[in-house]
Write an enzyme that holds these catalytic residues in place. Structure first.
Site, PDB file in Angstrom:
ATOM      1  N   ALA A  79     -10.633   1.356   2.157  1.00 57.94           N
ATOM      2  CA  ALA A  79      -9.460   1.166   1.301  1.00 57.94           C
ATOM      3  C   ALA A  79      -8.839  -0.200   1.572  1.00 57.94           C
ATOM      4  O   ALA A  79      -8.957  -0.750   2.679  1.00 57.94           O
ATOM      5  CB  ALA A  79      -8.430   2.265   1.541  1.00 57.94           C
ATOM      6  N   ASP A  80      -8.170  -0.723   0.569  1.00 57.21           N
ATOM      7  CA  ASP A  80      -7.427  -1.967   0.741  1.00 57.21           C
ATOM      8  C   ASP A  80      -6.201  -1.928  -0.161  1.00 57.21           C
ATOM      9  O   ASP A  80      -6.247  -1.382  -1.263  1.00 57.21           O
ATOM     10  CB  ASP A  80      -8.288  -3.181   0.396  1.00 57.21           C
ATOM     11  CG  ASP A  80      -7.638  -4.474   0.869  1.00 57.21           C
ATOM     12  OD1 ASP A  80      -7.635  -4.718   2.094  1.00 57.21           O
ATOM     13  OD2 ASP A  80      -7.101  -5.216   0.030  1.00 57.21           O
ATOM     14  N   THR A  81      -5.118  -2.517   0.330  1.00 51.33           N
ATOM     15  CA  THR A  81      -3.858  -2.547  -0.404  1.00 51.33           C
ATOM     16  C   THR A  81      -3.339  -3.979  -0.491  1.00 51.33           C
ATOM     17  O   THR A  81      -3.338  -4.693   0.511  1.00 51.33           O
ATOM     18  CB  THR A  81      -2.794  -1.670   0.291  1.00 51.33           C
ATOM     19  OG1 THR A  81      -3.266  -0.321   0.362  1.00 51.33           O
ATOM     20  CG2 THR A  81      -1.470  -1.697  -0.474  1.00 51.33           C
TER      21      THR A  81
END
Length: 204
Positions: A79-81
């Site tokens: 995941a990446d934000t």
């Protein structure tokens, strides 16, 4: 915390305690694996394309770690934000001045929080994107400085954490709250279903 003696359903290619907490919340047993990738946008790469690419690359790096370590092969979640204001990507602040500059850009206006989640198992990889609109109230320089001193902004995209003290800056959100925290539940559950991985409904 997940008991490490329990057999994990997936591997998590992230060191984020917030993502671990959200997986625990929905009953997904997991184990963290290393996944180091370079986080630099490519020329003319849009924010949404960038965050999805990073999530996929983190999942791929995590899966490579699993195979290299001869661990039991299971799906890996990456995941990446990122925070985006006026098409500018704001990631984690480098220092107090950088954090203050980012928070001034966010103050009194609307921005987007984009979180991409990716799952990989052998040759199969799937990526999903969550985009949430967040509106900040106006901020004073003294409260921005005080917020930095709490230590909370240091490892947060955009220099704030909605699930912590940074909640006092938020006037409104439209979209996924958990996406702003760092792991959108709706998209994550869709991946779990796609890869036939159990969560609380199947394990209760």
């Amino acid at each position: 915390m997940v008991n490490l003696q329990d057999e994990p359903s997936i591997y998590l290619a992230s060191q984020s305690p917030r993502r671990r907490e959200l997986l625990q919340q929905i009953g997904v047993l997991h184990r963290v694996v290393a996944a180091n990738v370079t986080e630099v946008p490519r020329t003319q790469e849009s924010p949404s394309a960038y965050v999805q690419r990073l999530a996929r690359e983190k999942a791929e790096a995590g899966f490579a770690t699993v195979k290299a370590s001869q661990m039991p092969v299971k799906a890996v979640l990456g995941a990446d934000t990122i925070v985006v204001v006026n098409n500018e990507i704001l990631e984690k602040p480098q220092d107090a001045q950088h954090a203050a500059a980012m928070l001034r850009k966010l103050a009194g206006t609307e921005h987007q929080v984009m979180t991409a989640v990716a799952m990989i198992m052998q040759e199969k990889c799937s990526v999903k994107l969550s985009v949430t609109d967040v509106v900040f109230r106006p901020l004073e320089d003294d409260e921005i400085a005080a917020y930095w001193k709490t230590g909370e902004p240091c490892d947060k995209a955009g220099g704030y954490g909605i699930q912590g003290l940074g909640a006092v800056f938020v006037q409104q959100i439209r979209g996924s709250y958990t996406g702003v925290v760092g792991l959108p539940i709706e998209q994550t559950v869709a991946l779990l279903q796609e890869f036939a991985i159990p969560y609380w409904q199947q394990t209760a």
